[in-house]
Write a protein that holds these residues in place. Structure first.
Motif, short mmCIF file in Angstrom:
data_model
loop_
_atom_site.label_atom_id
_atom_site.label_comp_id
_atom_site.label_asym_id
_atom_site.label_seq_id
_atom_site.Cartn_x
_atom_site.Cartn_y
_atom_site.Cartn_z
N ALA A 42 10.94 -2.39 -3.69
CA ALA A 42 9.83 -2.32 -2.74
C ALA A 42 8.69 -3.21 -3.25
O ALA A 42 8.44 -3.31 -4.46
N PRO A 43 8.00 -3.88 -2.31
CA PRO A 43 6.94 -4.78 -2.75
C PRO A 43 5.75 -4.02 -3.30
O PRO A 43 5.49 -2.89 -2.92
N HIS A 44 5.05 -4.69 -4.17
CA HIS A 44 3.84 -4.11 -4.75
C HIS A 44 2.62 -4.67 -4.06
O HIS A 44 2.61 -5.83 -3.67
N ALA A 45 1.62 -3.85 -3.92
CA ALA A 45 0.37 -4.34 -3.35
C ALA A 45 -0.30 -5.31 -4.32
O ALA A 45 -0.19 -5.15 -5.54
N GLU A 58 0.83 -1.21 0.00
CA GLU A 58 0.00 0.00 0.00
C GLU A 58 0.86 1.26 0.00
O GLU A 58 0.58 2.23 -0.72
N LEU A 59 1.92 1.23 0.80
CA LEU A 59 2.79 2.40 0.89
C LEU A 59 3.55 2.63 -0.42
O LEU A 59 3.69 3.77 -0.87
N TYR A 60 4.02 1.55 -1.01
CA TYR A 60 4.74 1.69 -2.27
C TYR A 60 3.83 2.26 -3.35
O TYR A 60 4.23 3.14 -4.12
N THR A 96 13.23 1.72 -0.92
CA THR A 96 13.15 0.41 -0.30
C THR A 96 12.19 0.51 0.88
O THR A 96 12.16 1.54 1.56
N ILE A 97 11.45 -0.55 1.11
CA ILE A 97 10.56 -0.61 2.27
C ILE A 97 10.99 -1.81 3.11
O ILE A 97 10.98 -2.94 2.64
#
Length: 201
Positions: free
Chosen positions: A194-197, A29-31, A40-41
């Motif tokens: 960073a991961p994707h939702a 969600e943040l990305y 990077t998260i």
């Protein structure tokens, strides 16, 4: 300082396998909200350490190229995240250096979390990752830190008082973490995508 909806006595739980799952969802969600602002998260804090007792609050670090307050606050406000206004949530001293940061609370009623925006490569960014990696690697330190947090929560359940007592204890823990880093050659983990939702269905 917590917002009114976040005020509750401190409760420390045994490690929950759901915590990394919740991190992945929140990171996505943040990305999606921050886009290229997020390099990077990272999952940080006690919920990022398998086997460690923790409060049921997921800590997330977003590494950014620079703190650009107006833009970043606006992007996260668009999905309900609230910037914490206190001075200690805007800056911190780490490694003898004054470092800027922004800290966000989740939307009202959402899963409890803290989102820390820090500049890539700053000492406070390193500090959070060293805390995590040291406790992941050292079973004795992990067990002792969890036991300390459980005892503290039992005797000092007030959130603000609890945090004030825990802060100097954390600094002592980090002395051991620095020794571990020197002995093992630990380095700041490189940035990763960073991961994707997941797609909304």
């Amino acid at each position: 300082m917590p917002f009114a909806d976040e005020m509750a006595p401190v409760a420390v739980l045994e490690y929950q396998p759901q915590w990394p799952v919740d991190f992945e969802r929140l990171a996505g969600e943040l990305y999606n909200a921050l886009g290229s602002e997020a390099h990077t998260i990272d999952h940080i804090g006690s919920t990022s350490v398998p086997g460690l007792a923790a409060k049921d609050c997921v800590d997330i670090q977003v590494r950014v190229a620079a703190i650009r307050e107006a833009r970043q606050v606006g992007l996260l406000a668009a999905i309900g995240f609230r910037c914490r206004p206190e001075p200690w949530n805007r800056g911190e001293v780490s490694g003898g250096q004054e470092c800027r940061k922004l800290v966000f609370a989740p939307p009202v009623g959402a899963r409890r979390c803290n989102v820390h925006l820090r500049r890539e490569g700053d000492p406070n960014c390193r500090y959070a990752l060293l805390f995590r990696d040291y406790l992941r690697a050292d079973e004795a330190a992990r067990r002792q830190w969890g036991a300390f947090k459980r005892r503290l929560a039992h005797s000092v359940p007030d959130l603000l008082d609890n945090g004030q007592i825990k802060a100097p204890a954390t600094e002592i823990l980090m002395i051991a973490a620095e020794r571990w880093a020197a002995a093992t050659g630990w380095q700041l983990p490189p940035g990763s995508p960073a991961p994707h939702a997941p797609p909304v269905t």
